[in-house]
Design a protein around this motif. Sequence first.
Motif, PDB file in Angstrom:
ATOM      1  N   ASN A  50       4.541  -6.892 -32.270  1.00 60.93           N
ATOM      2  CA  ASN A  50       3.160  -6.984 -32.706  1.00 60.93           C
ATOM      3  C   ASN A  50       3.176  -7.950 -33.890  1.00 60.93           C
ATOM      4  OD1 ASN A  50       0.694  -6.696 -34.005  1.00 60.93           O
ATOM      5  ND2 ASN A  50       0.585  -4.490 -33.676  1.00 60.93           N
ATOM      6  N   PRO A  51       2.436  -9.054 -33.808  1.00 61.81           N
ATOM      7  CA  PRO A  51       2.450 -10.008 -34.920  1.00 61.81           C
ATOM      8  C   PRO A  51       2.087  -9.380 -36.260  1.00 61.81           C
ATOM      9  CG  PRO A  51       1.319 -10.945 -33.035  1.00 61.81           C
ATOM     10  CD  PRO A  51       1.588  -9.503 -32.708  1.00 61.81           C
ATOM     11  N   ASP A  52       1.299  -8.311 -36.248  1.00 67.47           N
ATOM     12  CA  ASP A  52       0.958  -7.630 -37.498  1.00 67.47           C
ATOM     13  C   ASP A  52       2.183  -6.997 -38.159  1.00 67.47           C
ATOM     14  OD1 ASP A  52      -1.693  -8.330 -37.130  1.00 67.47           O
ATOM     15  OD2 ASP A  52      -2.260  -6.387 -36.277  1.00 67.47           O
ATOM     16  N   ASP A  53       3.212  -6.699 -37.355  1.00 70.77           N
ATOM     17  CA  ASP A  53       4.424  -6.064 -37.881  1.00 70.77           C
ATOM     18  C   ASP A  53       5.488  -7.077 -38.300  1.00 70.77           C
ATOM     19  OD1 ASP A  53       3.264  -3.624 -37.391  1.00 70.77           O
ATOM     20  OD2 ASP A  53       4.211  -3.396 -35.421  1.00 70.77           O
ATOM     21  N   GLU A  54       5.191  -8.348 -38.142  1.00 67.08           N
ATOM     22  CA  GLU A  54       6.170  -9.381 -38.476  1.00 67.08           C
ATOM     23  C   GLU A  54       6.028  -9.766 -39.954  1.00 67.08           C
ATOM     24  OE1 GLU A  54       8.230 -13.075 -36.196  1.00 67.08           O
ATOM     25  OE2 GLU A  54       6.070 -12.944 -36.064  1.00 67.08           O
ATOM     26  N   VAL A  55       6.191  -8.761 -40.786  1.00 63.90           N
ATOM     27  CA  VAL A  55       6.095  -8.916 -42.242  1.00 63.90           C
ATOM     28  C   VAL A  55       7.271  -8.178 -42.876  1.00 63.90           C
ATOM     29  CG1 VAL A  55       3.584  -9.167 -42.277  1.00 63.90           C
ATOM     30  CG2 VAL A  55       4.591  -6.891 -42.431  1.00 63.90           C
ATOM     31  N   ASP A  56       7.573  -8.528 -44.120  1.00 57.27           N
ATOM     32  CA  ASP A  56       8.642  -7.813 -44.829  1.00 57.27           C
ATOM     33  C   ASP A  56       8.156  -6.425 -45.198  1.00 57.27           C
ATOM     34  OD1 ASP A  56      10.585  -9.778 -44.746  1.00 57.27           O
ATOM     35  OD2 ASP A  56       9.784 -10.798 -46.516  1.00 57.27           O
ATOM     36  N   PRO A  57       8.937  -5.422 -45.041  1.00 58.01           N
ATOM     37  CA  PRO A  57      10.268  -5.479 -44.426  1.00 58.01           C
ATOM     38  C   PRO A  57      10.159  -5.381 -42.907  1.00 58.01           C
ATOM     39  CG  PRO A  57       9.858  -3.256 -45.186  1.00 58.01           C
ATOM     40  CD  PRO A  57       8.635  -4.074 -45.546  1.00 58.01           C
ATOM     41  N   LEU A  58      10.951  -6.208 -42.226  1.00 54.94           N
ATOM     42  CA  LEU A  58      11.030  -6.136 -40.770  1.00 54.94           C
ATOM     43  C   LEU A  58      11.780  -4.878 -40.365  1.00 54.94           C
ATOM     44  CD1 LEU A  58      11.912  -9.828 -39.903  1.00 54.94           C
ATOM     45  CD2 LEU A  58       9.793  -8.651 -39.312  1.00 54.94           C
TER      46      LEU A  58
END
Length: 177
Positions: A50-58
Amino acid sequence: MTAPRRVLCLCGSLRRLSSNRAALQAAQQLAPPTLQLVLYDGLGALPLFNPDDEVDPLPPSVLALRAAVGTADALLVACPEYAHGVPGAFKNLLDWLVGSLEFPGKPVLLLNTSARDSYHAQASLAEILSTMSAPLLTSQPLTVALPGAGCTAAQVLGSADRCAELRAVLGILATAI
């Protein structure tokens, strides 16, 4: 003497007894000393992309995948065809690599283990990888014609023809990287 070149082997199947995995395991045993083949085993642990989850921390499983790709000199991919396409779990793995810094420019060699020529998935996979900026080491996937599900590495290694096909694959990898 230089260190062996590291090749990350990616299996596109989640099956316990996968011919794709068997081919990669056999290739590990046949690899010359100049190559170190490492089998990635985290496909089933990756969360749905999910592109929304492609944030730190992975997620840790995504970090592990990206680290494995980052330390590899090349990738060897053995992926089955499912419903004329790339299996969802493997496409999910690729989706997690799209935004990574580790993947672009990473040389990839595609291995087709289907005796029935799974050309739909192979063509789709080549298109996806090219879009992701992966240089493909050959214009067509290299074939190691295995009987399908239920094949083991020992069975692959027991066939002189399959071993010759895998040695040719390894030769291309050794020359290219």
